[in-house]
Design a protein around this motif. Structure first.
Motif, mmCIF file in Angstrom:
data_model
loop_
_atom_site.group_PDB
_atom_site.id
_atom_site.type_symbol
_atom_site.label_atom_id
_atom_site.label_comp_id
_atom_site.label_asym_id
_atom_site.label_seq_id
_atom_site.Cartn_x
_atom_site.Cartn_y
_atom_site.Cartn_z
ATOM 1 N N LEU A 198 0.803 -1.224 -0.041
ATOM 2 C CA LEU A 198 0.170 -0.119 0.032
ATOM 3 C C LEU A 198 0.681 1.084 -0.091
ATOM 4 O O LEU A 198 1.696 1.393 0.626
ATOM 5 N N ALA A 199 0.356 2.090 -0.797
ATOM 6 C CA ALA A 199 0.971 3.756 -0.475
ATOM 7 C C ALA A 199 0.220 4.214 0.552
ATOM 8 O O ALA A 199 -0.600 3.790 0.967
ATOM 9 N N ALA A 200 1.116 5.436 0.956
ATOM 10 C CA ALA A 200 0.334 6.359 1.934
ATOM 11 C C ALA A 200 0.799 7.980 1.817
ATOM 12 O O ALA A 200 1.863 8.103 1.323
ATOM 13 N N SER A 201 -0.210 8.463 2.307
ATOM 14 C CA SER A 201 -0.010 9.931 2.490
ATOM 15 C C SER A 201 0.544 10.411 3.831
ATOM 16 O O SER A 201 -0.474 10.107 4.784
ATOM 17 N N ARG A 202 1.499 10.961 3.897
ATOM 18 C CA ARG A 202 1.812 11.123 5.253
ATOM 19 C C ARG A 202 2.021 12.945 5.942
ATOM 20 O O ARG A 202 2.336 13.689 4.674
ATOM 21 N N ARG A 203 1.503 13.300 6.883
ATOM 22 C CA ARG A 203 1.576 14.606 7.193
ATOM 23 C C ARG A 203 2.204 14.752 8.720
ATOM 24 O O ARG A 203 1.605 13.595 9.537
ATOM 25 N N GLY A 204 2.805 15.695 9.227
ATOM 26 C CA GLY A 204 3.056 15.852 10.464
ATOM 27 C C GLY A 204 4.335 15.015 10.984
ATOM 28 O O GLY A 204 5.015 14.449 10.257
ATOM 29 N N ARG A 205 4.628 15.241 12.496
ATOM 30 C CA ARG A 205 5.628 14.563 12.788
ATOM 31 C C ARG A 205 5.261 14.307 14.302
ATOM 32 O O ARG A 205 4.462 14.711 15.051
ATOM 33 N N GLY A 206 5.949 13.056 14.799
ATOM 34 C CA GLY A 206 5.465 12.295 16.202
ATOM 35 C C GLY A 206 5.186 11.172 16.120
ATOM 36 O O GLY A 206 5.205 10.435 15.076
ATOM 37 N N PRO A 207 4.412 10.577 17.214
ATOM 38 C CA PRO A 207 4.096 9.138 16.969
ATOM 39 C C PRO A 207 3.231 8.920 16.036
ATOM 40 O O PRO A 207 2.183 9.773 15.194
ATOM 41 N N LEU A 208 3.003 7.722 15.367
ATOM 42 C CA LEU A 208 2.504 7.466 13.961
ATOM 43 C C LEU A 208 1.150 7.137 14.246
ATOM 44 O O LEU A 208 0.675 6.284 15.268
ATOM 45 N N LEU A 209 0.150 7.665 13.636
ATOM 46 C CA LEU A 209 -1.169 7.258 13.545
ATOM 47 C C LEU A 209 -1.608 6.939 12.007
ATOM 48 O O LEU A 209 -1.258 7.719 11.015
ATOM 49 N N VAL A 210 -1.929 5.606 11.882
ATOM 50 C CA VAL A 210 -2.257 5.029 10.766
ATOM 51 C C VAL A 210 -3.649 5.128 10.401
ATOM 52 O O VAL A 210 -4.558 4.658 11.360
ATOM 53 N N CYS A 211 -4.284 5.589 9.308
ATOM 54 C CA CYS A 211 -5.653 5.906 9.093
ATOM 55 C C CYS A 211 -5.896 5.143 7.901
ATOM 56 O O CYS A 211 -5.417 5.178 6.580
ATOM 57 N N HIS A 212 -7.121 4.137 7.820
ATOM 58 C CA HIS A 212 -7.401 3.429 6.883
ATOM 59 C C HIS A 212 -8.761 3.860 6.275
ATOM 60 O O HIS A 212 -9.900 4.027 7.097
ATOM 61 N N PRO A 213 -8.893 4.334 5.127
ATOM 62 C CA PRO A 213 -10.241 5.014 4.446
ATOM 63 C C PRO A 213 -11.177 3.759 4.064
ATOM 64 O O PRO A 213 -10.901 2.751 4.462
ATOM 65 N N GLY A 214 -12.332 4.378 3.896
ATOM 66 C CA GLY A 214 -13.536 3.470 3.782
ATOM 67 C C GLY A 214 -13.875 3.329 2.452
ATOM 68 O O GLY A 214 -13.286 3.533 1.213
ATOM 69 N N GLY A 215 -15.349 3.157 2.041
ATOM 70 C CA GLY A 215 -15.796 3.039 0.875
ATOM 71 C C GLY A 215 -16.499 1.624 0.684
ATOM 72 O O GLY A 215 -17.637 1.581 1.123
ATOM 73 N N PRO A 216 -15.624 0.566 0.398
ATOM 74 C CA PRO A 216 -14.282 0.734 -0.227
ATOM 75 C C PRO A 216 -14.623 1.110 -1.586
ATOM 76 O O PRO A 216 -15.403 1.284 -2.206
ATOM 77 N N GLY A 217 -13.020 1.684 -1.955
ATOM 78 C CA GLY A 217 -12.981 2.446 -3.205
ATOM 79 C C GLY A 217 -12.949 3.638 -3.302
ATOM 80 O O GLY A 217 -12.673 4.094 -4.524
ATOM 81 N N LEU A 218 -13.307 4.377 -2.376
ATOM 82 C CA LEU A 218 -13.057 5.868 -2.275
ATOM 83 C C LEU A 218 -11.596 6.317 -2.245
ATOM 84 O O LEU A 218 -10.818 5.823 -1.730
ATOM 85 N N HIS A 219 -11.411 7.331 -3.013
ATOM 86 C CA HIS A 219 -10.047 7.829 -2.989
ATOM 87 C C HIS A 219 -9.645 8.480 -1.354
ATOM 88 O O HIS A 219 -10.447 9.007 -0.811
ATOM 89 N N PRO A 220 -8.570 7.956 -1.222
ATOM 90 C CA PRO A 220 -7.848 8.483 0.354
ATOM 91 C C PRO A 220 -8.053 9.795 0.691
ATOM 92 O O PRO A 220 -8.073 10.188 1.705
ATOM 93 N N ASP A 221 -8.157 10.718 -0.371
ATOM 94 C CA ASP A 221 -7.929 12.084 -0.138
ATOM 95 C C ASP A 221 -9.189 12.750 0.987
ATOM 96 O O ASP A 221 -9.035 13.653 1.391
ATOM 97 N N TYR A 222 -10.294 11.807 0.939
ATOM 98 C CA TYR A 222 -11.420 12.382 1.511
ATOM 99 C C TYR A 222 -11.320 12.207 3.031
ATOM 100 O O TYR A 222 -11.998 13.038 3.803
ATOM 101 N N LEU A 223 -10.201 11.593 3.492
ATOM 102 C CA LEU A 223 -9.873 11.802 4.790
ATOM 103 C C LEU A 223 -8.584 12.809 5.040
ATOM 104 O O LEU A 223 -8.183 12.964 6.063
ATOM 105 N N ALA A 224 -8.504 13.696 4.141
ATOM 106 C CA ALA A 224 -7.637 14.763 4.388
ATOM 107 C C ALA A 224 -7.742 15.588 5.556
ATOM 108 O O ALA A 224 -6.802 16.125 6.244
ATOM 109 N N SER A 225 -9.012 15.644 6.101
ATOM 110 C CA SER A 225 -9.204 16.595 7.239
ATOM 111 C C SER A 225 -8.646 16.068 8.479
ATOM 112 O O SER A 225 -8.370 16.600 9.474
ATOM 113 N N LEU A 226 -8.298 14.777 8.309
ATOM 114 C CA LEU A 226 -7.607 14.215 9.561
ATOM 115 C C LEU A 226 -6.354 14.728 9.790
ATOM 116 O O LEU A 226 -5.587 14.419 10.944
ATOM 117 N N GLY A 227 -5.739 15.548 8.721
ATOM 118 C CA GLY A 227 -4.518 16.404 8.985
ATOM 119 C C GLY A 227 -4.491 17.020 10.006
ATOM 120 O O GLY A 227 -3.441 17.556 10.533
#
Length: 277
Positions: free
Chosen positions: A5-34
């Protein structure tokens, strides 16, 4: 065989892994979790067949076991097998929950965001009841009309992404500016029709049974959902509380299935506080 899997990363510090839903939706819809990236490294995964991750080799290779294996392989490769803090939204919450149940040592804390507790005809009836209750809202009425016009999913990823944007008012609270902004954004993001079709026809009818696996979760778990979420709202939260031992539940007032969009601050605050406990 897991797909890397590819991943988009933002920030620094302890890792929070986020798995999008759908299934089949583009992961950018979770951008607000930034918003959580002020104190953490937020890694939003690109599940199989969306974003920068290759599609499955066969159209029927989008089952829950495949998604869960992909997630586990990413944690092994990118986080040394964990434990990581893990958040899943909707279908992604199912995947995250199943991984936490099957590999407890890989997950430190689990967040189930707008995650269903059951599927099949009961879930469909509950969803349509919730949609009809809001039909007097013009945007919801227009989305319901779009849903009725598309009994079959578009095969083209771009067309499906535009349909997702048209249906967005069903999944958000009555916040016109937020809805309009995100509709414009989502209309530009292609979706994976094969993944969603597989879920709707083969996974969703048997989902209630599959989710019994969440009873094996032993780590700290937070389940959040919007008050107006017709797909995974308060009734689902109540059932998750009985499925997942010791789970905390939070209902986000006035919010829908995309509560990370229409109540971004409230969701970020609840998640951040839970992860710091």
């Amino acid at each position: 065989m897991p797909i890397p899997l590819a991943a988009s990363r933002r920030g620094r510090g302890p890792l929070l892994v986020c798995h999008p839903g759908g299934p089949g939706l583009h992961p950018d819809y979770l951008a607000s979790l930034g918003a959580l990236a002020e104190q953490r490294t937020v890694a939003v995964l690109h599940p199989r067949g969306v974003g920068r991750t290759p599609a499955a080799a066969a159209p029927d290779d989008y089952g829950l076991d495949a998604y869960t294996a992909d997630l586990g392989a990413w944690i092994d490769r990118e986080a040394g097998g964990g434990p990581v803090d893990l958040l899943g939204h909707s279908h992604g919450g199912i995947v995250a929950g199943l991984l936490a149940a099957r590999r407890p040592a890989a997950v430190r804390r689990l967040v189930l965001l707008a995650t269903p507790a059951y599927g099949g005809a009961e879930a469909d009836a509950r969803a349509h009841e919730g949609y009809r209750a809001r039909r007097d809202e013009p945007r919801v009425a227009a989305a319901l009309d779009a849903l009725e016009r598309h009994a079959e999913l578009p095969a083209d990823g771009g067309a499906l992404g535009r349909l997702v944007a048209d249906l967005l008012p069903l999944w958000m609270g009555p916040y016109p500016h937020a809805v309009t902004r995100w509709q414009r954004h989502l209309a530009e993001l292609p979706a994976n029709a094969e993944a969603l079709r597989h879920f709707n026809t083969l996974v969703h009818p048997e989902l209630t049974t599959a989710l019994l696996g969440l009873r094996e979760i032993r780590g700290p778990t937070l389940a959040l959902a919007g008050e107006l979420d017709a797909l995974a709202g308060p009734d689902h939260l109540r059932r998750l509380a009985t499925l997942v031992p010791g789970a905390r539940t939070v209902t986000v007032p006035g919010s829908g299935h995309m509560c990370q969009l229409d109540a971004a601050d409230a969701v970020a605050k609840a998640v951040a506080e839970f992860l710091l406990d």
